[in-house]
Design an enzyme around this catalytic site. Structure first.
Site, short mmCIF file in Angstrom:
data_model
loop_
_atom_site.label_atom_id
_atom_site.label_comp_id
_atom_site.label_asym_id
_atom_site.label_seq_id
_atom_site.Cartn_x
_atom_site.Cartn_y
_atom_site.Cartn_z
N SER A 53 0.82 -1.21 0.00
CA SER A 53 0.00 0.00 0.00
C SER A 53 0.85 1.26 0.00
CB SER A 53 -0.92 0.02 1.23
OG SER A 53 -1.74 -1.12 1.24
N1 SAH Z 1 -0.72 -4.67 3.82
C1 SAH Z 1 -0.18 -5.22 2.61
C2 SAH Z 1 -1.20 -5.12 1.50
C3 SAH Z 1 -1.09 -6.23 0.55
S1 SAH Z 1 -2.35 -6.22 -0.72
C4 SAH Z 1 1.08 -4.48 2.22
O1 SAH Z 1 1.12 -3.26 2.40
O2 SAH Z 1 2.00 -5.10 1.69
C5 SAH Z 1 -3.62 -7.18 0.03
C6 SAH Z 1 -3.27 -8.57 0.44
O3 SAH Z 1 -4.47 -9.22 0.86
C7 SAH Z 1 -2.71 -9.44 -0.68
O4 SAH Z 1 -1.48 -9.96 -0.28
C8 SAH Z 1 -3.75 -10.55 -0.84
O5 SAH Z 1 -3.20 -11.81 -1.21
C9 SAH Z 1 -4.38 -10.60 0.53
N2 SAH Z 1 -5.71 -11.18 0.62
C10 SAH Z 1 -6.74 -11.09 -0.24
N3 SAH Z 1 -7.80 -11.78 0.21
C11 SAH Z 1 -7.43 -12.34 1.40
C12 SAH Z 1 -8.08 -13.17 2.37
N4 SAH Z 1 -9.34 -13.59 2.23
N5 SAH Z 1 -7.39 -13.54 3.46
C13 SAH Z 1 -6.11 -13.15 3.64
N6 SAH Z 1 -5.43 -12.36 2.77
C14 SAH Z 1 -6.10 -11.96 1.66
#
Ligand code: SAH
Length: 215
Positions: free
Chosen positions: A65
């Site tokens: 993000s």
């Molecule tokens: N906070 C992270 C954001 C990553 S993007 C950062 O700043 O790096 C969002 C993440 O949510 C992705 O890695 C995706 O694989 C995960 N995601 C999507 N659906 C999910 C679920 N049901 N349970 C766990 N993770 C999930």
């Protein structure tokens, strides 16, 4: 290649120009974001862009993000250092590291094993040990450790994932992007006297939350 000091300078500028300048006042949060080396949570080819004002790819079609969004969502949880926190969407682990600096313990759920594994390595390298990373469908929360004082979802949900609301303590806060694919509103829910107070913190743009209570 920029040295460690260059990265520290970039981080300070990131916090001043992108975060403090946009109204985030929590000194513990600003200090944590000056401290955590964000570039280590992405591949080396992206290091020179690591402190720019936007999200960046982390593999598997996912993104780390934008720094300001990390700050805004963390600020909305109002952490004091005593909280048990649940994060859904570990991704790179950067947000996890910030939460770990500001709370007592962080449980973080990621659906893609490869991302969880990489995040674990970076967190260990940074000696951040007050975290438990788990692989699974975070739309169901993590009932085994519930309730949580604060819950953060870092992927966009089509509607409020009800299990997460149920896993909040009295006084607990949940921050979650809810809306259509690619454009959501950031919501904060607070459980108070058995009721749920909902606030809209504004528009945002996250990758899909995929799972039983997601897309
Ligand atoms: N906070 C992270 C954001 C990553 S993007 C950062 O700043 O790096 C969002 C993440 O949510 C992705 O890695 C995706 O694989 C995960 N995601 C999507 N659906 C999910 C679920 N049901 N349970 C766990 N993770 C999930």
């Amino acid at each position: 290649m920029a040295g460690v000091n260059d990265f520290a300078v970039r981080r300070r500028r990131m916090v001043e120009d992108q975060i403090a300048a946009r109204g985030i006042r929590d000194q513990r949060l600003l200090a944590a974001m000056k401290d955590i080396p964000r570039h280590l949570f992405m591949e080396q080819a992206l290091w020179r862009r690591a402190y720019e004002d936007h999200p960046l790819p982390i593999g598997g079609g996912q993104t780390i993000s934008q720094p300001f969004i990390v700050a805004l969502m963390t600020d909305a949880l109002g952490l004091t250092g005593r909280e048990k926190v649940l994060e859904i969407g570990t991704g790179s682990g950067y947000q996890t590291a910030i939460l770990a600096k500001l709370a007592d313990w962080v449980f973080s759920v990621e659906r893609l094993p490869e991302l969880s594994r990489k995040a674990q390595l970076v967190l260990e390298e940074l000696k951040i040990f007050n975290v438990n990373l788990v692989v699974g469908d975070g739309t169901k929360g993590w009932p085994g450790e519930a309730p949580y004082d604060a819950i953060m979802v870092t992927a966009g949900a089509p509607e409020l994932p009800q299990p997460l609301v149920e896993q909040l303590t009295e006084g607990g806060r949940l921050v979650v992007p809810v809306g259509q694919r690619g454009v959501q509103n950031l919501l904060r829910l607070t459980r108070r006297d058995g009721r749920i107070i909902q606030e809209d913190l504004g528009g945002c743009r996250f990758v899909d939350l995929i799972g039983e209570h997601g897309w």
